[in-house]
Structures are given as structure tokens and as C-alpha cells.
Motif scaffolding. Structure first.
Motif, short mmCIF file in Angstrom:
data_model
loop_
_atom_site.label_atom_id
_atom_site.label_comp_id
_atom_site.label_asym_id
_atom_site.label_seq_id
_atom_site.Cartn_x
_atom_site.Cartn_y
_atom_site.Cartn_z
N GLY A 142 0.82 -1.16 0.00
CA GLY A 142 -0.02 -0.08 0.01
C GLY A 142 0.88 1.38 -0.02
N ILE A 143 0.40 2.37 0.84
CA ILE A 143 1.07 3.41 0.53
C ILE A 143 2.35 3.31 1.35
CG2 ILE A 143 1.04 5.84 1.83
CD1 ILE A 143 -2.14 5.80 1.55
N GLY A 144 2.48 2.57 2.44
CA GLY A 144 4.00 2.57 3.19
C GLY A 144 4.79 2.21 2.10
N ARG A 145 4.53 1.17 1.37
CA ARG A 145 5.36 0.67 0.37
C ARG A 145 5.98 1.60 -0.78
NH1 ARG A 145 6.85 -4.79 -1.57
NH2 ARG A 145 7.55 -4.68 -3.89
N ALA A 146 4.97 2.33 -1.27
CA ALA A 146 4.97 3.14 -2.29
C ALA A 146 5.61 4.53 -1.72
CB ALA A 146 3.62 3.55 -3.04
N LEU A 147 5.55 4.81 -0.52
CA LEU A 147 6.26 5.96 0.29
C LEU A 147 7.56 5.68 0.25
CD1 LEU A 147 6.16 8.96 0.92
CD2 LEU A 147 5.51 8.09 3.46
N ALA A 148 7.97 4.41 0.73
CA ALA A 148 9.44 3.86 0.67
C ALA A 148 10.19 4.16 -0.39
CB ALA A 148 9.62 2.31 1.18
N LYS A 149 9.66 3.88 -1.70
CA LYS A 149 10.32 3.89 -2.77
C LYS A 149 10.52 5.33 -3.36
CE LYS A 149 8.74 1.20 -6.35
NZ LYS A 149 8.01 0.50 -7.19
N ASP A 150 9.37 6.11 -3.01
CA ASP A 150 9.57 7.60 -3.27
C ASP A 150 10.65 8.35 -2.36
OD1 ASP A 150 7.56 7.75 -5.31
OD2 ASP A 150 5.92 8.06 -3.69
N LEU A 151 10.73 8.10 -1.00
CA LEU A 151 11.73 8.28 -0.44
C LEU A 151 13.22 8.19 -0.72
CD1 LEU A 151 10.02 8.49 3.17
CD2 LEU A 151 10.26 10.60 1.51
N ALA A 152 13.27 6.75 -1.22
CA ALA A 152 14.56 6.19 -1.44
C ALA A 152 14.91 6.92 -2.80
CB ALA A 152 14.45 4.92 -1.98
N ALA A 153 14.05 7.35 -3.64
CA ALA A 153 14.47 8.19 -4.76
C ALA A 153 14.94 9.55 -4.67
CB ALA A 153 12.86 8.09 -5.69
N GLN A 154 14.33 9.80 -3.42
CA GLN A 154 14.75 11.32 -3.05
C GLN A 154 16.23 11.18 -2.45
OE1 GLN A 154 12.41 13.32 -0.34
NE2 GLN A 154 10.29 13.07 -1.58
N GLY A 155 16.95 10.03 -2.11
CA GLY A 155 18.01 9.80 -1.50
C GLY A 155 18.16 9.37 -0.13
N TYR A 156 16.83 9.24 0.66
CA TYR A 156 16.96 8.60 1.97
C TYR A 156 17.44 7.26 1.82
CZ TYR A 156 14.11 12.66 4.06
OH TYR A 156 13.59 13.74 4.36
N ALA A 157 18.04 7.03 3.20
CA ALA A 157 18.10 5.66 3.68
C ALA A 157 16.83 5.30 4.30
CB ALA A 157 19.31 5.59 4.54
#
Length: 273
Positions: free
Chosen positions: A21-36
Motif C-alpha cells: 500500500g501507501i507505506g511501500r510506495a512511500l518507501a520507494k519515493d523517499l529512496a528516490a529522494q536519497g533517503y536511507a
């Protein structure tokens, strides 16, 4: 002083409920921003494919499985993330469940389970992570609520109750979190196409694809204010509906959801029969 806002250069983003759901999609979006990104989900909800999908992104995703209802283990998870990846600068408390609670079929354990996951599941992680943030004099906390927090909807006595409590929690903590340079946000999405909403018994106007909802959340985390809500054509009418006299609001919601015409269902036998 400008209130702190998380930056991927400063440390780790932690997301609970990150396997779908949202958590999985947000993890990808934040990783794309450069977050660990540290992702927490149940042991039975593996995130192996998520790790593969984000392997070539600027940031990396690491799994820290845990049941959010386990207070001691959640504290240990916070400690493990800080030890293995670095300081948690952004904590997104997204884990949640939805159990329908129609008035003719009330079960106490459904209410208890809803609050254990949706509300205390936040507190079990919020308390230890905020202690680390307080010591560092900066941090960013995001609590995921819902537009169902704005007023009572059929079958959401448990779910909506938890989301209303989350909104009050965020509002109450903001007074002191601001003094500690810890930004707190509450995100109230409308209906999002996830495994959670598949269990919804109601019509879902404005149902959003999960990737669009995640991007709205990511933008809100990056530049939004205390409350982030979307889509506006759903959330703002619901806010305005809450300003109307209660009987009017209930009539509109009952009509919109077709619940006024719904017959009661007494198929379940009373206890003891």
C-alpha cells in the motif's frame, strides 16, 4: 527559529507498515529522494521485492521487521535502526488496519485490535524515537490519519475513532514538539486503492491510485504544513460537512453512502445461542 524539516542528508527515514500500500510506495519515493529508508512490517509480510525494486535508487531500503503492537520490540527496533543506519530524522507512522464495525454486529475485540494497531502502534514507536530526536534537538514525525477522522461514517466506529484520536494526538503534541524543534505532521488521505480499502463496505468516491497518494504524501512531507490532506475535492467538502449541524451531516453521509436504505443484517447469532 524555523522548525526543522527532515532532509535525506541528515539521516534515516523510518516507515511503519511498509510492506504494501501507501507505506511501500512511500518507501520507494523517499529512496528516490536519497533517503536511507528503514521499513518495518510484520515478519509474515516480507519486503524482499521492495529491496530489489529500490536497489538502483539514490537511497537504499533496509528491512527491520516488527509487530507495531509490541512495545518492547518497537523500542528495540528504533535502537537497531539508529545503530545500523544512523539517526532517524523522519519517522512516518503508517501501519494500520481496517475492521468494519456495523452497528448490529459489534465485537469488542475489533475495537481493541483497531486501537492496538492504529493508535498504540504509533505510540510504541513514537515514544522511543522522539526521545532520540529530543536529545538531538531536531526531528520530523508524520502520523497517518484519514478523512474519516472528520466525522462519523457507517462501519467506521473503530477505524474512524482511531484516526480521530491520531489527529488529536498530533495537535496536542505540537505545542511541546515545536519547542523541541520536532516537526509533527498529520496526513489525512482520502480513499486510496490499497489492500486495506479492498475490505471497505462503503462506496469510495475519489479513489486514488496508490502511487499518486504516495507522491502527494512525499510532497507534503517535503513542504507541507501541519496537516496534509488530499484529494481536495473529497477532503474539503468533508471538512465543511463537519461544520454543519450534526443531523444534517449524518443525513448527507447516510444518503451519499446509501446507508439510509441499507437493511440491518442479523445473520450473526447473539452470544450464547
Amino acid at each position: 527559529m524555523t522548525l526543522y524539516r527532515a532532509n535525506p542528508k541528515h539521516g534515516v527515514a523510518w516507515i511503519t507498515g511498509g510492506s504494501s500500500g501507501i507505506g511501500r510506495a512511500l518507501a520507494k519515493d523517499l529512496a528516490a529522494q536519497g533517503y536511507a529508508v528503514a521499513v518495518t512490517a510484520l515478519d509474515s509480510d516480507p519486503v524482499d521485492t521492495l529491496l530489489v525494486e529500490t536497489a538502483q535508487m539514490p537511497g537504499r531500503v533496509t528491512s527491520f521487521p516488527c509487530d507495531v503492537t509490541d512495545e518492547q520490540r518497537m523500542a528495540a527496533t528504533v535502537a537497531a535502526i539508529e545503530k545500523d543506519l544512523g539517526p532517524i530524522v523522519l519517522a512516518v507512522f503508517n501501519a494500520g488496519n481496517y475492521i468494519a464495525t456495523p452497528g448490529e454486529d459489534l465485537i469488542v475485540r475489533d475495537f481493541r485490535r483497531s486501537f492496538e494497531v492504529n493508535y498504540f502502534g504509533i505510540l510504541n514507536g513514537l515514544v522511543p524515537v522522539v526521545e532520540h530526536m529530543r536529545v538531538r534537538s531536531r526531528g520530523h514525525v508524520v502520523l497517518v490519519g484519514s478523512v474519516t477522522a472528520y466525522s462519523g461514517w457507517p462501519t467506521t466506529a473503530a477505524y474512524g475513532g482511531t484516526k480521530a484520536a491520531i489527529n488529536i494526538l498530533a495537535e496536542s503534541l505540537k505545542y511541546d514538539f515545536d519547542k523541541m524543534n520536532i516537526r509533527v505532521q498529520v496526513i489525512n488521505p482520502g480513499f486510496v486503492d490499497t489492500p486495506l480499502t479492498e475490505k471497505n463496505m462503503l462506496p469510495m468516491p475519489g479513489l486514488m491510485p496508490v502511487h499518486r497518494a504516495s507522491r502527494r504524501m512525499a510532497r507534503g512531507i517535503k513542504s507541507g504544513g501541519f496537516e496534509v490532506t488530499f484529494p481536495y475535492h473529497i477532503s474539503w467538502p468533508l471538512k465543511l460537512l463537519g461544520l454543519l449541524p450534526r443531523p444534517v451531516g449524518r443525513w448527507v453521509i447516510g444518503l451519499t453512502t446509501a446507508w439510509i436504505a441499507r437493511p440491518l443484517n442479523f445473520d450473526r447469532k447473539p452470544p450464547g445461542e
